[in-house]
Write an enzyme that holds these catalytic residues in place. Sequence first.
Site, PDB file in Angstrom:
ATOM      1  N   HIS A 132       0.825  -1.212   0.000  1.00  0.00           N
ATOM      2  CA  HIS A 132       0.000   0.000   0.000  1.00  0.00           C
ATOM      3  C   HIS A 132       0.860   1.264   0.000  1.00  0.00           C
ATOM      4  O   HIS A 132       0.367   2.333   0.311  1.00  0.00           O
ATOM      5  CB  HIS A 132      -0.911   0.011   1.224  1.00  0.00           C
ATOM      6  CG  HIS A 132      -1.776  -1.195   1.350  1.00  0.00           C
ATOM      7  ND1 HIS A 132      -2.619  -1.604   0.355  1.00  0.00           N
ATOM      8  CD2 HIS A 132      -1.911  -2.098   2.362  1.00  0.00           C
ATOM      9  CE1 HIS A 132      -3.257  -2.701   0.741  1.00  0.00           C
ATOM     10  NE2 HIS A 132      -2.831  -3.027   1.942  1.00  0.00           N
ATOM     11  N   HIS A 192      -7.343  -4.329  -0.927  1.00  0.00           N
ATOM     12  CA  HIS A 192      -6.752  -5.645  -1.181  1.00  0.00           C
ATOM     13  C   HIS A 192      -7.431  -6.324  -2.368  1.00  0.00           C
ATOM     14  O   HIS A 192      -7.225  -7.509  -2.602  1.00  0.00           O
ATOM     15  CB  HIS A 192      -6.894  -6.549   0.047  1.00  0.00           C
ATOM     16  CG  HIS A 192      -6.326  -5.972   1.288  1.00  0.00           C
ATOM     17  ND1 HIS A 192      -7.088  -5.309   2.226  1.00  0.00           N
ATOM     18  CD2 HIS A 192      -5.054  -5.934   1.753  1.00  0.00           C
ATOM     19  CE1 HIS A 192      -6.323  -4.905   3.214  1.00  0.00           C
ATOM     20  NE2 HIS A 192      -5.080  -5.254   2.949  1.00  0.00           N
TER      21      HIS A 192
END
Length: 330
Positions: free
Chosen positions: A56, A218
Amino acid sequence: MRMLINVPETVVADALRGMAAAYPDLTVDVDNRVIVRRDAPVAGQVGLVSGGGSGHEPLHGGFVGPGMLSAACPGEVFTSPVPDQMARAAAAVDSGAGVLFVVKNYTGDVLNFDMAAELAEDEGIRIGKVLVNDDVAVTDSLFTAGRRGTGATLFVEKIAGAAAAEGQPLERVESVGRQVNDSSRSFGVALSACTTPAKGSPTFDLPDGELELGIGIHGEPGRERRAMMTSGEIADFAVNAILEDMPPHAPVLVLVNGMGATPLLELFGFNAEVQRVLGERGVPVARTLVGNYVTSLDMAGASVTLCQVDEELLRLWDAPVKTPALRWGM
């Protein structure tokens, strides 16, 4: 697979070694997976610790530095860090003023930060916690109970970090962080799936000419799948979904965030559409940030986060910050 890596097994360690070489203001413990600002602990200041799965970036390691996080704990790709990492980070940044954990609402993160808090408190460290759950798209996804934590994590870390830098006590820093979360909402859109190094192929199937509305960071499913929409149509959908959940009553901070593979040319164009919708809805914009900040590896797409701010929150947002990924006023 076409990735700029050596082998999947060392991708996180390799990235941490590269980060250490690029940013001498950080102390990067590659073996124990902890990133700490070099001058920690800072006397009289609350320490801020966050973390989560890698993939991320720049969240969270890229936000370590004066005015924001004191330390970050990267896990394996899309996998929570372990309690020992978080407890180690807390010990490294505690000046005696306590430590605030900033936790995205994903089941593994929540459980492991709770265990880390117990470990740290056993060592005499006072711990506060802010749970970030800003995503309005879905409730109870593949990785969560309740709403997912997404773009508002940046707002919480920046504004609570500014409060800590001023020497405000743990209770106040925690309260500010919770206020920011309660005042924030996000909505994300995927134009393509991401590819994890371990799998080497897309994490979900998204046919050509389609997009996923309300995607998670995700690759979790969103609200619905539709035929490709224009930037303006996506902005209408995303912003209206946020405002339906959070009727505006104050100026907003705006984050137009890329998911990793969307170029700035497209993000700035998308921001123009987001600003158009906000103007049509009569929502005043206090500040805007555009770029790739809370990403999902090589996913194409974007998210919108709005945070309603009063004068105090805006003052803390504008306060100086110096991190690898966010810096102004220093």
